[in-house]
Design a protein around this motif. Sequence first.
Motif, PDB file in Angstrom:
ATOM      1  N   THR A 273       0.596  -1.270   0.138  1.00 23.29           N
ATOM      2  CA  THR A 273       0.044  -0.027   0.097  1.00 23.29           C
ATOM      3  C   THR A 273       0.962   1.206   0.055  1.00 23.29           C
ATOM      4  OG1 THR A 273      -1.649   1.063   1.072  1.00 23.29           O
ATOM      5  CG2 THR A 273      -0.365   0.188   2.282  1.00 23.29           C
ATOM      6  N   PHE A 274       2.180   1.294   0.640  1.00 23.79           N
ATOM      7  CA  PHE A 274       2.893   2.439   0.546  1.00 23.79           C
ATOM      8  C   PHE A 274       3.372   2.725  -0.869  1.00 23.79           C
ATOM      9  CE2 PHE A 274       7.311   4.104   0.561  1.00 23.79           C
ATOM     10  CZ  PHE A 274       7.082   5.356   1.266  1.00 23.79           C
ATOM     11  N   PHE A 275       3.916   1.649  -1.534  1.00 25.35           N
ATOM     12  CA  PHE A 275       4.201   1.583  -3.203  1.00 25.35           C
ATOM     13  C   PHE A 275       3.069   2.193  -3.794  1.00 25.35           C
ATOM     14  CE2 PHE A 275       7.921  -1.444  -3.023  1.00 25.35           C
ATOM     15  CZ  PHE A 275       8.604  -0.656  -2.162  1.00 25.35           C
ATOM     16  N   ALA A 276       1.817   1.499  -3.859  1.00 25.30           N
ATOM     17  CA  ALA A 276       0.723   1.889  -4.450  1.00 25.30           C
ATOM     18  C   ALA A 276       0.096   3.326  -4.368  1.00 25.30           C
ATOM     19  CB  ALA A 276      -0.222   0.783  -4.463  1.00 25.30           C
ATOM     20  N   ASP A 277      -0.010   3.607  -2.879  1.00 25.79           N
ATOM     21  CA  ASP A 277      -0.991   4.817  -2.506  1.00 25.79           C
ATOM     22  C   ASP A 277      -0.319   5.721  -1.701  1.00 25.79           C
ATOM     23  OD1 ASP A 277      -3.627   3.585  -2.717  1.00 25.79           O
ATOM     24  OD2 ASP A 277      -3.105   2.107  -1.156  1.00 25.79           O
ATOM     25  N   PHE A 278       1.104   5.909  -1.407  1.00 21.62           N
ATOM     26  CA  PHE A 278       1.850   6.810  -0.780  1.00 21.62           C
ATOM     27  C   PHE A 278       3.106   7.216  -1.407  1.00 21.62           C
ATOM     28  CE2 PHE A 278      -0.807   4.503   2.367  1.00 21.62           C
ATOM     29  CZ  PHE A 278      -1.766   5.618   2.968  1.00 21.62           C
ATOM     30  N   ALA A 279       3.840   6.545  -1.820  1.00 21.17           N
ATOM     31  CA  ALA A 279       5.256   6.812  -1.917  1.00 21.17           C
ATOM     32  C   ALA A 279       5.461   7.850  -3.178  1.00 21.17           C
ATOM     33  CB  ALA A 279       5.990   5.443  -2.431  1.00 21.17           C
ATOM     34  N   PHE A 280       4.667   7.842  -4.242  1.00 20.25           N
ATOM     35  CA  PHE A 280       4.638   8.794  -5.231  1.00 20.25           C
ATOM     36  C   PHE A 280       3.378   9.367  -5.454  1.00 20.25           C
ATOM     37  CE2 PHE A 280       7.467   5.009  -6.106  1.00 20.25           C
ATOM     38  CZ  PHE A 280       8.606   5.604  -5.744  1.00 20.25           C
ATOM     39  N   LYS A 281       2.554   9.629  -4.436  1.00 20.55           N
ATOM     40  CA  LYS A 281       1.458  10.588  -4.569  1.00 20.55           C
ATOM     41  C   LYS A 281       1.933  11.922  -5.173  1.00 20.55           C
ATOM     42  CE  LYS A 281      -1.872   9.787  -1.777  1.00 20.55           C
ATOM     43  NZ  LYS A 281      -2.562   9.710  -0.436  1.00 20.55           N
ATOM     44  N   GLY A 282       0.998  12.512  -6.046  1.00 18.10           N
ATOM     45  CA  GLY A 282       1.323  13.838  -6.404  1.00 18.10           C
ATOM     46  C   GLY A 282       2.063  13.869  -7.570  1.00 18.10           C
ATOM     47  N   GLN A 283       2.911  12.957  -7.934  1.00 23.12           N
ATOM     48  CA  GLN A 283       3.855  12.970  -9.064  1.00 23.12           C
ATOM     49  C   GLN A 283       3.254  12.716 -10.481  1.00 23.12           C
ATOM     50  OE1 GLN A 283       6.651  13.844  -8.495  1.00 23.12           O
ATOM     51  NE2 GLN A 283       6.883  13.404  -6.470  1.00 23.12           N
ATOM     52  N   GLY A 284       2.108  12.358 -10.560  1.00 23.53           N
ATOM     53  CA  GLY A 284       1.091  12.109 -11.737  1.00 23.53           C
ATOM     54  C   GLY A 284       1.345  10.903 -12.527  1.00 23.53           C
ATOM     55  N   PHE A 285       1.844  10.032 -11.792  1.00 18.76           N
ATOM     56  CA  PHE A 285       2.009   8.508 -12.432  1.00 18.76           C
ATOM     57  C   PHE A 285       0.646   7.937 -12.883  1.00 18.76           C
ATOM     58  CE2 PHE A 285       6.184   7.933  -9.686  1.00 18.76           C
ATOM     59  CZ  PHE A 285       6.896   8.766 -10.612  1.00 18.76           C
ATOM     60  N   ASP A 286       0.412   7.192 -13.825  1.00 18.15           N
ATOM     61  CA  ASP A 286      -0.427   6.449 -14.373  1.00 18.15           C
ATOM     62  C   ASP A 286      -1.023   5.381 -13.385  1.00 18.15           C
ATOM     63  OD1 ASP A 286      -2.722   5.886 -16.629  1.00 18.15           O
ATOM     64  OD2 ASP A 286      -1.651   4.188 -16.213  1.00 18.15           O
ATOM     65  N   SER A 287      -2.158   5.512 -12.791  1.00 20.43           N
ATOM     66  CA  SER A 287      -2.688   4.483 -11.789  1.00 20.43           C
ATOM     67  C   SER A 287      -2.574   3.039 -12.263  1.00 20.43           C
ATOM     68  CB  SER A 287      -4.056   4.752 -11.122  1.00 20.43           C
ATOM     69  OG  SER A 287      -4.108   6.085 -10.675  1.00 20.43           O
ATOM     70  N   ALA A 288      -2.771   2.809 -13.412  1.00 21.77           N
ATOM     71  CA  ALA A 288      -3.020   1.498 -14.095  1.00 21.77           C
ATOM     72  C   ALA A 288      -1.502   0.919 -14.316  1.00 21.77           C
ATOM     73  CB  ALA A 288      -3.594   1.641 -15.359  1.00 21.77           C
ATOM     74  N   GLN A 289      -0.786   1.894 -14.755  1.00 18.87           N
ATOM     75  CA  GLN A 289       0.852   1.480 -14.964  1.00 18.87           C
ATOM     76  C   GLN A 289       1.473   1.249 -13.467  1.00 18.87           C
ATOM     77  OE1 GLN A 289       3.059   4.433 -16.807  1.00 18.87           O
ATOM     78  NE2 GLN A 289       4.512   3.181 -17.411  1.00 18.87           N
ATOM     79  N   LEU A 290       1.239   1.993 -12.552  1.00 15.77           N
ATOM     80  CA  LEU A 290       1.562   1.742 -11.417  1.00 15.77           C
ATOM     81  C   LEU A 290       1.232   0.617 -10.593  1.00 15.77           C
ATOM     82  CD1 LEU A 290       3.388   3.221  -9.136  1.00 15.77           C
ATOM     83  CD2 LEU A 290       1.427   4.156  -8.197  1.00 15.77           C
ATOM     84  N   ALA A 291      -0.209   0.121 -10.972  1.00 12.84           N
ATOM     85  CA  ALA A 291      -0.562  -0.974 -10.296  1.00 12.84           C
ATOM     86  C   ALA A 291       0.250  -2.243 -10.852  1.00 12.84           C
ATOM     87  CB  ALA A 291      -1.969  -1.179 -10.463  1.00 12.84           C
ATOM     88  N   ARG A 292       0.420  -1.932 -12.309  1.00 15.25           N
ATOM     89  CA  ARG A 292       1.102  -3.322 -13.023  1.00 15.25           C
ATOM     90  C   ARG A 292       2.561  -3.382 -12.405  1.00 15.25           C
ATOM     91  NH1 ARG A 292      -1.795  -1.389 -17.324  1.00 15.25           N
ATOM     92  NH2 ARG A 292      -0.048  -0.096 -18.011  1.00 15.25           N
ATOM     93  N   VAL A 293       3.086  -2.080 -12.189  1.00 11.63           N
ATOM     94  CA  VAL A 293       4.693  -2.301 -11.729  1.00 11.63           C
ATOM     95  C   VAL A 293       4.692  -2.655 -10.451  1.00 11.63           C
ATOM     96  CG1 VAL A 293       6.536  -1.075 -11.141  1.00 11.63           C
ATOM     97  CG2 VAL A 293       5.506  -0.647 -13.260  1.00 11.63           C
ATOM     98  N   VAL A 294       3.911  -2.537  -9.486  1.00  7.05           N
ATOM     99  CA  VAL A 294       3.730  -2.802  -7.922  1.00  7.05           C
ATOM    100  C   VAL A 294       3.461  -4.591  -8.072  1.00  7.05           C
ATOM    101  CG1 VAL A 294       2.395  -2.843  -5.938  1.00  7.05           C
ATOM    102  CG2 VAL A 294       3.047  -0.765  -7.077  1.00  7.05           C
ATOM    103  N   SER A 295       2.427  -4.803  -9.104  1.00  3.92           N
ATOM    104  CA  SER A 295       2.620  -6.297  -8.879  1.00  3.92           C
ATOM    105  C   SER A 295       3.725  -7.093  -9.328  1.00  3.92           C
ATOM    106  CB  SER A 295       1.324  -6.760 -10.256  1.00  3.92           C
ATOM    107  OG  SER A 295       0.239  -6.054  -9.709  1.00  3.92           O
ATOM    108  N   LEU A 296       4.457  -6.679 -10.400  1.00  8.39           N
ATOM    109  CA  LEU A 296       5.601  -7.169 -10.928  1.00  8.39           C
ATOM    110  C   LEU A 296       6.867  -7.030  -9.845  1.00  8.39           C
ATOM    111  CD1 LEU A 296       5.743  -5.938 -14.579  1.00  8.39           C
ATOM    112  CD2 LEU A 296       5.834  -8.178 -13.983  1.00  8.39           C
ATOM    113  N   VAL A 297       6.824  -5.825  -9.185  1.00  9.51           N
ATOM    114  CA  VAL A 297       7.871  -5.902  -8.297  1.00  9.51           C
ATOM    115  C   VAL A 297       7.762  -6.849  -6.935  1.00  9.51           C
ATOM    116  CG1 VAL A 297       8.441  -4.440  -6.251  1.00  9.51           C
ATOM    117  CG2 VAL A 297       8.175  -3.241  -8.312  1.00  9.51           C
ATOM    118  N   PHE A 298       6.606  -7.302  -6.601  1.00 12.36           N
ATOM    119  CA  PHE A 298       6.494  -8.343  -5.424  1.00 12.36           C
ATOM    120  C   PHE A 298       6.675  -9.527  -6.180  1.00 12.36           C
ATOM    121  CE2 PHE A 298       4.834  -4.566  -3.291  1.00 12.36           C
ATOM    122  CZ  PHE A 298       5.282  -5.044  -1.799  1.00 12.36           C
ATOM    123  N   GLY A 299       6.174  -9.825  -7.432  1.00 16.88           N
ATOM    124  CA  GLY A 299       6.542 -10.999  -8.027  1.00 16.88           C
ATOM    125  C   GLY A 299       7.931 -11.278  -8.397  1.00 16.88           C
ATOM    126  N   VAL A 300       8.745 -10.345  -8.786  1.00 17.10           N
ATOM    127  CA  VAL A 300      10.133 -10.700  -8.900  1.00 17.10           C
ATOM    128  C   VAL A 300      10.806 -10.763  -7.616  1.00 17.10           C
ATOM    129  CG1 VAL A 300      12.252  -9.466  -9.484  1.00 17.10           C
ATOM    130  CG2 VAL A 300      10.312  -9.257 -11.114  1.00 17.10           C
TER     131      VAL A 300
END
Length: 506
Positions: free
Chosen positions: A49-76
Amino acid sequence: MAKNNSAVAETSVNPADKKYMKPSEIVTFGIGLFGVALLTGWMPDYTMTFFADFAFKGQGFDSAQLARVVSLVFGVAGVVGAVCELVIGMLVDRTRTALGKVKPWVGFGAIPLAIISMLVFIAPNTSSFTIATIWMFVIYSLYTAISCAVESPSNCFGALCSPNPKERSGAISIASFLRSVGQSGGQVVIIVVPIIMKALMGQQQYKNAEGQGLDLIISTAVCALGMVLFVMIFFGNNKERVPYTTDKVSLAESIKLVFTNKNLLMVSLTKLFGFGRGVYGTVSLYIAVYLLGSKGLKLALMLPMGIGTAVGTLLVNLVLKKFNTKQTYILFCLYGASAMAILFLVSKGIGFNSTLIIPFLILNFFCGIQHGNTNVTPNIMIADCIDEMEYKTGKRQEGLAYAGYGLFSKIASAGTKYLAPFLVYTWSGYRFSTSPTVAYAEQSNEVLMKFLAIYTIIPAIFVLLQFVPILFYDMVGEKKDRITAALAEKREAEKADIADADGIAE
């Protein structure tokens, strides 16, 4: 000759009935596992939840792209953990110190683990999605590797604390109970820290700080300090008592050991077959947010389950007096899947609203009972598998045996950590908050009902699947008794030989 007579007198005591551990050691073994779980027990879900909801809040990152990356981060990171489990297991079995083979890893790894855990919650201030992605991959993979170097050896200690299987099983049960308490203990910190922050900062300043995840950083620091202190208590009081062989084992032999011992493989495969049962942990944080009103109240949501887990740990000991480990494991799996199915049906009937809170919390207790089984029974089975391997090969390799289980556990974790964010952030249709002062956005009823399915029905399916390999496990009954007696005889004969040699030397 006095020494020789003493040795003969010692052999008259039935090794299967001999007590090796002091009562304080059983307690401090549990305290050590409590300390490790105090930090690692809640880190993955709150890191997500820190990576998805807090770490980069306000930076304008695409939510769907961030969700995919978070999934990959934990998978790797799960794959990294799987490799580390096997390598660390091999290194543990090669460790030869006056302190033993496991204690140095746990004692000297505690401070590095505390440091890397802190760094996980200190995100770089960047508007570059590439830099943010690299940082998430690197920092969480490092955390996974270092936590493996402490957690995996700490789990091995149960097989080394005593050569008496009954005493060993009792110590593992008590330690597993305290470990489950430790997992809830970290969540107590996450409740207490915000209360103190609000008192010191005021409501509005706290909301701003929470929006940036500052409460998670402070909570991690408290848990990291507690982990170090509790691990040091274990480190100072506990001893390894089961002798280890001096043969060095190659990585190829290590892999062969993991995959060719049928019983160890069956216990390890339970993790792989049941990999999806862990998705409830990730979504539980969001159920706490949207049902109870705060991520800090995840403890209030999970406390009944934690109490149920503790009760389940005690029940496992009672059930094991009437049934063997194989039967116990299967019975608890059938019970657990049924309890979660009932929770889903009740929740669906009531709907996701405040009326659901009380029945949800009560049923959570009954769902938690099954976790007592998965926390205790596999560890007892693995210790029995180590006895079987020593009986067959003459080598005792606790590090590799637990690493084999850990290897499959981390592979399963990789699947869980990839599946969980996909279900929570993509399949459910979850909406991210874009406001720096609002931690979580409102969600539709459809999203909330999918959260309930992720918490109950999906894990229930995997709970049923995980007992399938245990159907082929056979280190029970007469076979277990025969191997235990043979190993006790062998060790007593070795002691007598040493005593005779001492007598001749004199």
